[in-house]
Design a protein around this motif. Structure first.
Motif, PDB file in Angstrom:
ATOM      1  N   ASP A   1      47.834  42.477  38.656  1.00 15.93           N
ATOM      2  CA  ASP A   1      48.943  42.786  39.582  1.00 15.93           C
ATOM      3  C   ASP A   1      50.192  41.947  39.324  1.00 15.93           C
ATOM      4  OD1 ASP A   1      48.208  40.307  40.597  1.00 15.93           O
ATOM      5  OD2 ASP A   1      47.382  41.096  42.469  1.00 15.93           O
ATOM      6  N   GLY A   2      50.040  40.814  38.619  1.00 14.70           N
ATOM      7  CA  GLY A   2      51.188  39.977  38.309  1.00 14.70           C
ATOM      8  C   GLY A   2      51.691  39.147  39.482  1.00 14.70           C
ATOM      9  N   THR A   3      51.054  39.269  40.642  1.00 17.16           N
ATOM     10  CA  THR A   3      51.572  38.594  41.832  1.00 17.16           C
ATOM     11  C   THR A   3      50.575  37.662  42.517  1.00 17.16           C
ATOM     12  OG1 THR A   3      50.936  40.490  43.168  1.00 17.16           O
ATOM     13  CG2 THR A   3      53.208  40.445  42.379  1.00 17.16           C
ATOM     14  N   CYS A   4      49.286  37.833  42.254  1.00 14.65           N
ATOM     15  CA  CYS A   4      48.290  37.026  42.975  1.00 14.65           C
ATOM     16  C   CYS A   4      48.316  35.580  42.470  1.00 14.65           C
ATOM     17  CB  CYS A   4      46.887  37.629  42.802  1.00 14.65           C
ATOM     18  SG  CYS A   4      46.171  37.299  41.185  1.00 14.65           S
TER      19      CYS A   4
ATOM     20  N   CYS B   1      47.379  35.200  38.745  1.00 18.65           N
ATOM     21  CA  CYS B   1      48.469  35.647  37.870  1.00 18.65           C
ATOM     22  C   CYS B   1      49.595  34.610  37.882  1.00 18.65           C
ATOM     23  CB  CYS B   1      48.973  37.013  38.300  1.00 18.65           C
ATOM     24  SG  CYS B   1      47.819  38.356  37.922  1.00 18.65           S
TER      25      CYS B   1
ATOM     26  N   CYS C   1      42.759  37.922  37.469  1.00 21.01           N
ATOM     27  CA  CYS C   1      43.518  38.517  38.575  1.00 21.01           C
ATOM     28  C   CYS C   1      42.603  38.882  39.744  1.00 21.01           C
ATOM     29  CB  CYS C   1      44.255  39.777  38.094  1.00 21.01           C
ATOM     30  SG  CYS C   1      45.176  40.607  39.397  1.00 21.01           S
ATOM     31  N   ARG C   2      43.091  38.654  40.950  1.00 20.99           N
ATOM     32  CA  ARG C   2      42.295  38.981  42.144  1.00 20.99           C
ATOM     33  C   ARG C   2      42.214  40.480  42.370  1.00 20.99           C
ATOM     34  NH1 ARG C   2      40.772  34.644  44.987  1.00 20.99           N
ATOM     35  NH2 ARG C   2      41.758  32.669  44.409  1.00 20.99           N
TER      36      ARG C   2
HETATM   37 ZN   LIG Z   1      46.811  39.008  39.827  1.00 24.32          ZN
END
Ligand SMILES: [Zn+2]
Length: 353
Positions: free
Chosen positions: A99-102, A105, A113-114
């Motif tokens: 997701d690039g945001t957790c 990441c 990644c979660r």
């Molecule tokens: Zn992530």
């Protein structure tokens, strides 16, 4: 077009579905060869486990999903805004989506990644189909002349490459690999490519021990008849291996991987576990051992494995034990892997056949 879809436990079908449209930032690929992974087999026999029954947080994909996350192919269309790839390029596909945001990441570890997802596992597009669209950055170009069947085994080798990178391999003379399934055999090849002198494999199946030898193991033992830990000690002036790789997923294997390493040695767990294993914490404390995990792969691993194969440092051909047609995927693919575990390592589906 045809697509091999997982509908539920024991239920895999070659369905007719709509051909995907190549959108901005994507490439459309004509898959060439697709490997069946242990995780696919696990879903077939006992799933759905990881394959989502509700829309996946990242991909929105859910049952039935198109399978195929270990694959190579040829670019047949390039979406808007994509640079660095053109029609006709041969590629291997990096399947893991993040997701690039957790927090993982943000920490620079998208492989942890979660909301981890996979092309061909938790999205509605996969390699086991006549056409697939993927984000362009997941298509890794293969050098000219690189065989497409070998392109399909790059992904499992990247898992091994990352596991070896996680370990202190540079300072290691002796490595032990416990479990000679596809991932264990991939680790053997990477250890050889990385110049480890003694590569010891513990595996119960005769045939798999032969594969291990063919792929680079210097010593092979059968844990049912050999005292693997005693043999490793003999090889290392009673010290134990510098590093070990747990690739069996069973308690006895984990114990061997832990007992077989030296003081301050490192055991890297690559196997997936249904049941929590017991750890001998006293042994870990007394000999200051390290236990670490390795998940999927990192940036640069695809390129490193492709380079190692292209330069001949890794020759994964002995891993490919069978090539079948898409229509044979259940009988000669999944059922063969389940019932002839001994004889099969990597079964590839030849999409064009
Ligand atoms: Zn992530």
């Amino acid at each position: 077009m045809r697509a091999v879809r997982f509908h539920g436990r024991g239920d895999i079908r070659v369905d007719q579905i709509e051909e995907p449209v190549c959108e901005e930032g994507q490439v459309k690929i004509r898959p060439a060869f697709v490997g069946i992974c242990g995780s696919d087999l696990h879903e077939y026999l006992a799933g759905p486990i990881v394959i989502p029954t509700k829309p996946h947080a990242l991909t929105g994909g859910r049952l039935p999903v198109t399978l195929g996350h270990e694959f190579s192919g040829t670019v047949e269309e390039v979406g808007q805004g994509v640079s660095g790839l053109k029609v006709g390029d041969r590629v291997a596909v990096r399947p893991n989506l993040s997701d690039g945001t957790c927090s993982s990441c943000a920490f620079g570890r998208p492989n942890c990644c979660r909301n981890l997802g996979f092309i061909g596992f938790s999205s509605d597009s996969g390699g086991l189909s006549d056409h697939v669209t993927i984000p362009a950055r997941h298509a890794i170009r293969l050098p000219d002349g690189f065989p497409l069947d070998l392109g399909a085994v790059v992904e499992p080798l990247t898992v091994a490459w990352h596991a070896v990178d996680r370990s202190p391999v540079e300072n290691s003379q002796t490595a032990m690999v416990v479990g000679g399934g596809p991932i264990g055999l991939a680790v053997v090849q990477v250890l050889k490519a990385r110049g480890v002198k003694h590569i010891v494999v513990a595996e119960v199946s005769d045939r798999r021990r032969e594969y291990a030898r063919a792929l680079g193991a210097t010593h092979v033992f059968n844990p049912l008849t050999d005292d693997v830990v005693a043999n490793v000690r003999t090889l290392t002036e009673d010290a134990g291996a510098d590093i070990s790789f747990e690739c069996s997923g069973v308690q006895a294997g984990f114990d061997t991987a832990m007992k077989g390493i030296r003081v301050r040695g490192t055991t890297t767990i690559v196997s997936l576990w249904e049941k929590k294993p017991v750890i001998d914490a006293f042994d870990v404390v007394s000999y200051e051992k390290h236990v670490i995990g390795a998940a999927i792969c990192e940036d640069g691993d695809f390129e490193a494995v492709i380079e190692a194969i292209a330069s001949g440092k890794i020759d994964p051909r002995p891993m490919i034990t069978s090539k079948i047609r898409m229509e044979e995927v259940e009988e000669k693919g999944f059922k063969a892997l389940a019932n002839e575990k001994d004889r099969q390592v990597k079964i590839l589906i030849d999409i064009e056949a």
